[in-house]
Design a protein around this motif. Structure first.
Motif, PDB file in Angstrom:
ATOM      1  N   LEU A  43      39.087  40.310  31.229  1.00  0.00           N
ATOM      2  CA  LEU A  43      39.571  39.278  32.153  1.00  0.00           C
ATOM      3  C   LEU A  43      40.328  39.869  33.333  1.00  0.00           C
ATOM      4  CD1 LEU A  43      40.699  36.491  29.685  1.00  0.00           C
ATOM      5  CD2 LEU A  43      38.723  36.494  31.208  1.00  0.00           C
ATOM      6  N   SER A  44      41.148  40.886  33.076  1.00  0.00           N
ATOM      7  CA  SER A  44      41.874  41.504  34.196  1.00  0.00           C
ATOM      8  C   SER A  44      40.914  42.249  35.115  1.00  0.00           C
ATOM      9  CB  SER A  44      42.977  42.426  33.686  1.00  0.00           C
ATOM     10  OG  SER A  44      42.431  43.475  32.922  1.00  0.00           O
ATOM     11  N   GLY A  45      39.855  42.832  34.567  1.00  0.00           N
ATOM     12  CA  GLY A  45      38.854  43.496  35.396  1.00  0.00           C
ATOM     13  C   GLY A  45      38.119  42.524  36.295  1.00  0.00           C
ATOM     14  N   ILE A  46      37.765  41.366  35.754  1.00  0.00           N
ATOM     15  CA  ILE A  46      37.115  40.332  36.565  1.00  0.00           C
ATOM     16  C   ILE A  46      38.043  39.903  37.706  1.00  0.00           C
ATOM     17  CG2 ILE A  46      36.264  37.947  36.537  1.00  0.00           C
ATOM     18  CD1 ILE A  46      34.323  39.848  35.252  1.00  0.00           C
ATOM     19  N   ALA A  47      39.333  39.752  37.401  1.00  0.00           N
ATOM     20  CA  ALA A  47      40.287  39.359  38.442  1.00  0.00           C
ATOM     21  C   ALA A  47      40.403  40.439  39.517  1.00  0.00           C
ATOM     22  CB  ALA A  47      41.657  39.078  37.814  1.00  0.00           C
ATOM     23  N   PHE A  48      40.344  41.713  39.132  1.00  0.00           N
ATOM     24  CA  PHE A  48      40.397  42.791  40.124  1.00  0.00           C
ATOM     25  C   PHE A  48      39.129  42.817  40.976  1.00  0.00           C
ATOM     26  CE2 PHE A  48      44.006  44.776  38.047  1.00  0.00           C
ATOM     27  CZ  PHE A  48      44.615  45.469  39.081  1.00  0.00           C
ATOM     28  N   ILE A  49      37.985  42.541  40.384  1.00  0.00           N
ATOM     29  CA  ILE A  49      36.723  42.632  41.128  1.00  0.00           C
ATOM     30  C   ILE A  49      36.608  41.521  42.158  1.00  0.00           C
ATOM     31  CG2 ILE A  49      34.210  42.459  40.922  1.00  0.00           C
ATOM     32  CD1 ILE A  49      34.455  43.935  38.247  1.00  0.00           C
ATOM     33  N   VAL A  50      36.824  40.284  41.752  1.00  0.00           N
ATOM     34  CA  VAL A  50      36.590  39.168  42.677  1.00  0.00           C
ATOM     35  C   VAL A  50      37.870  38.567  43.234  1.00  0.00           C
ATOM     36  CG1 VAL A  50      34.375  38.566  41.660  1.00  0.00           C
ATOM     37  CG2 VAL A  50      36.421  37.464  40.825  1.00  0.00           C
ATOM     38  N   GLY A  51      39.015  38.948  42.720  1.00  0.00           N
ATOM     39  CA  GLY A  51      40.282  38.410  43.196  1.00  0.00           C
ATOM     40  C   GLY A  51      40.804  37.331  42.259  1.00  0.00           C
ATOM     41  N   ILE A  52      42.108  37.193  42.229  1.00  0.00           N
ATOM     42  CA  ILE A  52      42.730  36.255  41.301  1.00  0.00           C
ATOM     43  C   ILE A  52      42.382  34.805  41.660  1.00  0.00           C
ATOM     44  CG2 ILE A  52      44.946  35.352  40.501  1.00  0.00           C
ATOM     45  CD1 ILE A  52      46.031  38.201  40.731  1.00  0.00           C
ATOM     46  N   ASN A  53      42.411  34.483  42.932  1.00  0.00           N
ATOM     47  CA  ASN A  53      42.143  33.112  43.361  1.00  0.00           C
ATOM     48  C   ASN A  53      40.710  32.696  43.034  1.00  0.00           C
ATOM     49  OD1 ASN A  53      42.631  30.634  44.495  1.00  0.00           O
ATOM     50  ND2 ASN A  53      42.332  31.327  46.598  1.00  0.00           N
ATOM     51  N   ARG A  54      39.752  33.552  43.341  1.00  0.00           N
ATOM     52  CA  ARG A  54      38.352  33.220  43.053  1.00  0.00           C
ATOM     53  C   ARG A  54      38.080  33.199  41.556  1.00  0.00           C
ATOM     54  NH1 ARG A  54      34.541  36.708  46.722  1.00  0.00           N
ATOM     55  NH2 ARG A  54      32.996  35.408  45.714  1.00  0.00           N
ATOM     56  N   THR A  55      38.761  34.052  40.805  1.00  0.00           N
ATOM     57  CA  THR A  55      38.614  34.025  39.347  1.00  0.00           C
ATOM     58  C   THR A  55      39.134  32.707  38.799  1.00  0.00           C
ATOM     59  OG1 THR A  55      38.899  36.421  39.240  1.00  0.00           O
ATOM     60  CG2 THR A  55      39.214  35.206  37.203  1.00  0.00           C
ATOM     61  N   TRP A  56      40.287  32.276  39.275  1.00  0.00           N
ATOM     62  CA  TRP A  56      40.870  31.005  38.848  1.00  0.00           C
ATOM     63  C   TRP A  56      39.923  29.851  39.170  1.00  0.00           C
ATOM     64  CZ3 TRP A  56      44.994  29.614  36.006  1.00  0.00           C
ATOM     65  CH2 TRP A  56      45.376  28.280  36.044  1.00  0.00           C
ATOM     66  N   ARG A  57      39.392  29.840  40.397  1.00  0.00           N
ATOM     67  CA  ARG A  57      38.473  28.766  40.791  1.00  0.00           C
ATOM     68  C   ARG A  57      37.191  28.794  39.975  1.00  0.00           C
ATOM     69  NH1 ARG A  57      37.654  29.200  46.956  1.00  0.00           N
ATOM     70  NH2 ARG A  57      38.155  31.349  46.487  1.00  0.00           N
ATOM     71  N   PHE A  58      36.709  30.000  39.607  1.00  0.00           N
ATOM     72  CA  PHE A  58      35.485  30.096  38.808  1.00  0.00           C
ATOM     73  C   PHE A  58      35.691  29.486  37.426  1.00  0.00           C
ATOM     74  CE2 PHE A  58      33.018  32.382  35.581  1.00  0.00           C
ATOM     75  CZ  PHE A  58      31.744  32.067  36.002  1.00  0.00           C
ATOM     76  N   PHE A  59      36.764  29.849  36.762  1.00  0.00           N
ATOM     77  CA  PHE A  59      36.977  29.388  35.399  1.00  0.00           C
ATOM     78  C   PHE A  59      37.374  27.920  35.316  1.00  0.00           C
ATOM     79  CE2 PHE A  59      37.454  33.938  34.289  1.00  0.00           C
ATOM     80  CZ  PHE A  59      36.556  33.971  33.242  1.00  0.00           C
ATOM     81  N   PHE A  60      38.003  27.393  36.351  1.00  0.00           N
ATOM     82  CA  PHE A  60      38.521  26.035  36.253  1.00  0.00           C
ATOM     83  C   PHE A  60      37.839  25.064  37.211  1.00  0.00           C
ATOM     84  CE2 PHE A  60      41.868  28.742  34.531  1.00  0.00           C
ATOM     85  CZ  PHE A  60      41.909  28.200  33.259  1.00  0.00           C
ATOM     86  N   GLN A  61      36.560  25.260  37.476  1.00  0.00           N
ATOM     87  CA  GLN A  61      35.765  24.261  38.178  1.00  0.00           C
ATOM     88  C   GLN A  61      35.540  23.086  37.228  1.00  0.00           C
ATOM     89  OE1 GLN A  61      32.074  25.986  39.408  1.00  0.00           O
ATOM     90  NE2 GLN A  61      33.061  27.636  40.527  1.00  0.00           N
TER      91      GLN A  61
END
Length: 140
Positions: A43-61
């Motif tokens: 999960l932290s790697g995904i946040a580093f790759i695409v950014g925290i904001n985009r990761t948050w938006r991806f998971f909580f659509q």
């Protein structure tokens, strides 16, 4: 050609280590410590790759909320001490979350020389076609 930033390189490493720890946790009879470390690193790697904001938006659509609940619920179940049940719930959530990426991943894998040969075996080919939702392919 795409040049990843330093943060994205770190994220790729974290995702790789996360997948390694998840694999090791499954191989070592669902060790909950290794599975928890693998989940955190992934999960932290995904946040580093695409950014925290985009990761948050991806998971909580709104349309992915159920899948995210399964995914994070599986992680929570693993942390509670039921690693097999948690990994099954997490795997289901992972499939629901990332099913839109499967056609691209399978098509990419088919173009790799050794992997493409394996994916052209009739049984595996049908499975990959069903997984990616490609009904146009036919066995020749």
């Amino acid at each position: 050609m795409f040049q990843p930033t330093e943060g994205q390189k770190i994220g790729i490493g974290l995702v790789g280590f996360g997948l390694f720890f998840l694999f090791l946790g499954v191989i070592l009879l669902f060790d909950k410590g290794l599975l928890a470390i693998g989940n955190c690193l992934f999960l932290s790697g995904i946040a580093f790759i695409v950014g925290i904001n985009r990761t948050w938006r991806f998971f909580f659509q709104r349309e992915k909320l159920r899948a995210s609940l399964f995914f994070f619920g599986g992680i929570f179940i693993v942390l509670l001490g039921w690693p097999i049940v948690g990994m099954l719930v997490e795997l289901y959530g992972f499939f629901l979350l990332f099913k839109g990426f499967f056609p691209f991943v399978i098509e990419f894998l088919r173009r790799i020389p050794g992997v493409g040969l394996i994916l052209s075996i009739p049984f595996i080919s049908r499975f990959c076609d069903n997984l990616s939702g490609d009904t146009r392919r036919s066995i020749v």
